[in-house]
Write an enzyme that holds these catalytic residues in place. Structure first.
Site, PDB file in Angstrom:
ATOM      1  N   CYS A 130       0.817  -1.161   0.082  1.00  0.00           N
ATOM      2  CA  CYS A 130      -0.049   0.007   0.031  1.00  0.00           C
ATOM      3  C   CYS A 130       0.723   1.020  -0.138  1.00  0.00           C
ATOM      4  CB  CYS A 130      -1.010  -0.094   1.212  1.00  0.00           C
ATOM      5  SG  CYS A 130      -2.201   1.290   1.204  1.00  0.00           S
ATOM      6  N   CYS A 131       1.722   1.454   0.866  1.00  0.00           N
ATOM      7  CA  CYS A 131       2.784   2.415   0.918  1.00  0.00           C
ATOM      8  C   CYS A 131       3.637   2.377  -0.225  1.00  0.00           C
ATOM      9  CB  CYS A 131       3.748   2.302   1.955  1.00  0.00           C
ATOM     10  SG  CYS A 131       3.465   2.814   3.633  1.00  0.00           S
ATOM     11  N   CYS A 213      -1.365   8.513   7.515  1.00  0.00           N
ATOM     12  CA  CYS A 213      -2.537   8.245   6.981  1.00  0.00           C
ATOM     13  C   CYS A 213      -3.368   7.598   7.965  1.00  0.00           C
ATOM     14  CB  CYS A 213      -2.576   6.761   6.035  1.00  0.00           C
ATOM     15  SG  CYS A 213      -1.692   7.468   4.478  1.00  0.00           S
ATOM     16  N   CYS A 216      -3.322   4.145   9.536  1.00  0.00           N
ATOM     17  CA  CYS A 216      -2.072   3.706   9.876  1.00  0.00           C
ATOM     18  C   CYS A 216      -1.473   4.516  11.018  1.00  0.00           C
ATOM     19  CB  CYS A 216      -1.050   3.377   8.989  1.00  0.00           C
ATOM     20  SG  CYS A 216      -1.801   2.346   7.580  1.00  0.00           S
ATOM     21  N   CYS A 239       7.270   4.096   6.193  1.00  0.00           N
ATOM     22  CA  CYS A 239       6.368   3.880   4.871  1.00  0.00           C
ATOM     23  C   CYS A 239       7.464   3.393   3.738  1.00  0.00           C
ATOM     24  CB  CYS A 239       5.688   5.081   4.392  1.00  0.00           C
ATOM     25  SG  CYS A 239       6.815   6.483   4.023  1.00  0.00           S
TER      26      CYS A 239
HETATM   27  S1  SF4 Z   1       0.510   4.457   5.512  1.00  0.00           S
HETATM   28 FE1  SF4 Z   1      -0.951   3.168   5.618  1.00  0.00          FE
HETATM   29  S2  SF4 Z   1      -2.554   3.713   4.295  1.00  0.00           S
HETATM   30 FE2  SF4 Z   1      -1.035   5.211   4.138  1.00  0.00          FE
HETATM   31  S3  SF4 Z   1       0.096   4.393   2.398  1.00  0.00           S
HETATM   32 FE3  SF4 Z   1       1.144   3.177   3.943  1.00  0.00          FE
HETATM   33  S4  SF4 Z   1       0.027   1.384   4.521  1.00  0.00           S
HETATM   34 FE4  SF4 Z   1      -1.390   2.646   2.882  1.00  0.00          FE
END
Ligand code: SF4
Length: 251
Positions: A130-131, A213, A216, A239
């Site tokens: 995701c990051c 985010c 998280c 991240c």
């Molecule tokens: S901090 Fe969490 S929601 Fe944001 S990009 Fe990374 S994994 Fe995704």
């Protein structure tokens, strides 16, 4: 990577950033104030340098220095589309106060499209992926024509950041990474914010010393480390933009 990218990369490396030069810069600016570091970057690189911020206290401090010094450095943020409303409000407030526009850097993949392609709540199942999609890759794309990336990373923020240098080579983005606040403590930064009466995210007064985010970011307990609320309960502390081992890695 294409040949063109290879050529650009080689040029960047050969022309600017060998190890000796980085060591020399670290020695030259060891005791320097952030203003002097930013001035040197502006005078030598202009808008081929860019400063990133997540609108935390360190980024606000550096933005203040840039704004009052009339350095026309681009200041960007990596918009994951998953920030707190307070963060977006702070962005708007800072733009107004400092009379500048932050550059929005983001993926074309909306949060909804990510859900369709990778399933719901990817951040719970594979936060590195995701990051990577929402932060690491957009940053790499934005850095493609830059030579310098300025950050607010500080040694005192966490164990993973304790070896931060003022000037570092960033192999992922192939730029020099400059951390003008590397030696500053959290207390130093907050003293600057209060002395200059700068706006900051109200969530900091509500148990969130470090804010990213929504999915998280969690409140910390008294005595916790300032980044303890990031990716709580997961084997993840960064991240991946500052620690490449914590991203999916599939550039
Ligand atoms: S901090 Fe969490 S929601 Fe944001 S990009 Fe990374 S994994 Fe995704």
């Amino acid at each position: 990577m294409t040949n063109t990218t290879d050529n650009v990369s080689s040029e960047k490396i050969m022309k600017f950033w060998d190890k000796d030069e980085i060591r020399h810069l670290n020695e030259q600016f060891e005791e320097a104030e952030p203003y002097s570091v930013l001035k040197w970057i502006w005078e030598n690189f202009g808008d081929e340098a860019a400063m990133g911020t997540g609108f935390g206290p360190s980024g606000i401090l550096l933005t203040h220095i840039v704004a009052k010094s009339d350095f026309d450095l681009p200041i960007f943020y990596l918009d994951t589309g998953l920030f707190f409303s307070e963060t977006y409000k702070l962005r708007d407030e800072l733009e107004k106060k400092f009379d500048l526009s932050f550059v929005r850097v983001s993926t074309d993949l909306s949060v909804k499209d990510q859900e369709i392609e990778y399933g719901s709540e990817l951040w719970k199942r594979n936060p590195n992926k995701c990051c990577f999609l929402r932060k690491v890759l957009p940053l790499k794309n934005y850095m493609a024509d830059k030579k310098v990336w300025i950050t607010g990373v500080r040694r005192s923020q966490s164990d993973t950041r304790k070896d931060t240098q003022l000037f570092e080579w960033d192999p992922l983005n192939e730029v020099i990474k400059v951390n003008p606040l590397a030696t500053w403590t959290t207390q130093d930064v907050w003293a600057y914010i209060r002395l200059n009466e700068l706006p900051y995210n109200p969530l900091h007064d509500d148990g969130y010393p470090s804010i990213g985010c929504i999915p998280c970011t969690h409140r910390v307990q008294p005595g916790d480390h300032e980044r303890a609320g990031r990716w709580g309960g997961l084997d993840k502390t960064e991240c991946g933009i500052h620690l490449p081992t914590q991203n999916d890695g599939s550039v």
